[in-house]
Design a protein around this motif. Structure first.
Motif, PDB file in Angstrom:
ATOM      1  N   GLN A 193     -16.207 -32.507   9.834  1.00 29.70           N
ATOM      2  CA  GLN A 193     -17.486 -31.883   9.496  1.00 29.70           C
ATOM      3  C   GLN A 193     -17.537 -30.430   9.981  1.00 29.70           C
ATOM      4  OE1 GLN A 193     -19.909 -35.084  11.338  1.00 29.70           O
ATOM      5  NE2 GLN A 193     -20.960 -35.219   9.369  1.00 29.70           N
ATOM      6  N   TRP A 196     -15.504 -28.401   7.700  1.00 29.89           N
ATOM      7  CA  TRP A 196     -16.272 -28.272   6.462  1.00 29.89           C
ATOM      8  C   TRP A 196     -17.285 -27.133   6.575  1.00 29.89           C
ATOM      9  CZ3 TRP A 196     -15.998 -31.610   2.106  1.00 29.89           C
ATOM     10  CH2 TRP A 196     -17.054 -31.560   1.212  1.00 29.89           C
ATOM     11  N   GLU A 197     -18.021 -27.130   7.686  1.00 32.51           N
ATOM     12  CA  GLU A 197     -19.063 -26.115   7.899  1.00 32.51           C
ATOM     13  C   GLU A 197     -18.459 -24.725   8.081  1.00 32.51           C
ATOM     14  OE1 GLU A 197     -21.068 -27.754  11.223  1.00 32.51           O
ATOM     15  OE2 GLU A 197     -21.967 -29.416  10.064  1.00 32.51           O
ATOM     16  N   GLY A 200     -17.908 -22.929   5.026  1.00 26.47           N
ATOM     17  CA  GLY A 200     -19.111 -22.534   4.302  1.00 26.47           C
ATOM     18  C   GLY A 200     -19.521 -23.482   3.195  1.00 26.47           C
ATOM     19  N   ARG A 201     -19.141 -24.755   3.330  1.00 26.94           N
ATOM     20  CA  ARG A 201     -19.453 -25.710   2.274  1.00 26.94           C
ATOM     21  C   ARG A 201     -20.763 -26.433   2.569  1.00 26.94           C
ATOM     22  NH1 ARG A 201     -13.891 -28.868   1.077  1.00 26.94           N
ATOM     23  NH2 ARG A 201     -15.167 -29.679  -0.650  1.00 26.94           N
ATOM     24  N   SER A 202     -21.508 -26.740   1.533  1.00 24.39           N
ATOM     25  CA  SER A 202     -22.779 -27.435   1.696  1.00 24.39           C
ATOM     26  C   SER A 202     -22.560 -28.943   1.692  1.00 24.39           C
ATOM     27  CB  SER A 202     -23.739 -27.047   0.567  1.00 24.39           C
ATOM     28  OG  SER A 202     -23.172 -27.387  -0.694  1.00 24.39           O
ATOM     29  N   GLY A 203     -23.590 -29.678   2.100  1.00 24.08           N
ATOM     30  CA  GLY A 203     -23.473 -31.127   2.148  1.00 24.08           C
ATOM     31  C   GLY A 203     -22.579 -31.568   3.295  1.00 24.08           C
ATOM     32  N   ARG A 204     -21.874 -32.644   3.089  1.00 23.06           N
ATOM     33  CA  ARG A 204     -20.964 -33.151   4.120  1.00 23.06           C
ATOM     34  C   ARG A 204     -19.769 -33.829   3.455  1.00 23.06           C
ATOM     35  NH1 ARG A 204     -20.780 -38.563   5.199  1.00 23.06           N
ATOM     36  NH2 ARG A 204     -22.346 -39.929   4.233  1.00 23.06           N
TER      37      ARG A 204
END
Length: 287
Positions: A193, A196-197, A200-204
């Motif tokens: 996670q 992922w953050e 710069g990606r949205s959601g999970r």
């Protein structure tokens, strides 16, 4: 949380008819996906060809490689195979990918064991371009066919290294953690996670897990023999793999509860014996 079930395609001596019957029975049950493991130097069935055959006898369940030792294969060829399987399954394919850890598999391919991480990164870049319909090399037309799924087949990364976790954030749709240690899987999912953050990606990212199972006291010894053979290269550490097998309905329920608590999206149960009653026994255990 969804429940998936592995195909017995890795168990020595299993027949193709058994695998197809297993898939047909799984399709009728509560299972969200069927999955296939990968090895080269072992008497198992190839996971991509197996899932292609399974695609013809199923309509509903998703098809997952868990995990495919991706660096054993050439990136462009693998992308073509994945898109073809995506087409035959009408968009039901999910690719669980890992770098592998068996040198004999790489010697047999042949592929370079020492460069498998770099080769994996190149493969992910090829997938990214191919799913978008873009050329992977200047002056070369794109690889087809176009994917059925709008953004291409789902990509899940398996592994416990920092490099594997970073690939989740950069390229993948989720993380695939193996083994019944919920805390360990949760810790690597947290890292996924964070990766992922940072990207710069949205959601999970999706979280998918997998454990080995064999139900029925009369089958435990057979299951242990298979695990011992499959992971024999680990030496004494193979005993831990045997101890990790899920062998009772109560343990099935316990793990489902624990993995649900950590936010897992889907948990796969990989069979250790190919008997068809293992499907119905698991189905009864998850009720």
């Amino acid at each position: 949380m969804d429940i998936g079930i592995g195909l017995p395609a890795t168990i020595p001596g299993v027949t193709t008819n058994q695998v197809l019957q297993w898939a047909e029975n799984a399709e009728k049950g509560p299972f969200s996906s069927v999955s296939a493991l990968d090895r080269l130097v072992y008497p198992n069935l190839d996971p991509l060809i197996t899932l292609a055959a399974v695609a013809t006898v199923t309509q509903r369940v998703r098809l997952l490689t868990s995990v495919l030792v991706a660096p054993l294969r050439r990136p462009g060829v693998l992308a073509k195979q994945a898109l073809t399987l995506d087409s035959f399954s009408n968009g039901r394919l999910s690719l669980g990918l890992g770098v592998g850890g068996r040198k004999d598999d790489f010697l047999a391919a042949p592929a370079t064991f020492e460069s498998r991480g770099r080769d994996m990164d190149r493969l992910m870049r090829v997938f990214e371009s191919t799913w978008k319909g873009q050329s992977i090399e200047e002056g070369v037309n794109p690889i087809g066919p176009r994917p059925i799924q709008p953004e291409g087949p789902e990509l899940l990364i398996g592994g416990f290294s920092d490099a594997a976790i970073n690939r989740v954030g950069r390229w993948a749709n989720g993380y695939l953690g193996t083994g019944p240690n919920c805390d360990l899987v949760a810790s690597f999912y947290k890292k996924s996670q964070e990766s992922w953050e940072k990207s710069g990606r949205s959601g999970r990212p999706r979280l998918v897990g997998a454990v080995y199972y064999v139900l029925g006291a009369e089958n435990v010894e057979r299951g242990a023999a298979y695990i011992t053979d499959y992971y024999g290269f680990m030496g004494e550490a193979v005993k831990n793999r045997v101890q990790d097998m899920v062998t009772t309905p109560d343990r099935v329920k316990e793990l489902i509860s624990k993995f649900t608590e950590i936010g897992m999206d889907e948990l796969h149960f990989w069979p250790c014996v190919p008997d068809l009653d293992q499907i119905s026994r698991l189905e009864e255990s998850i009720k």
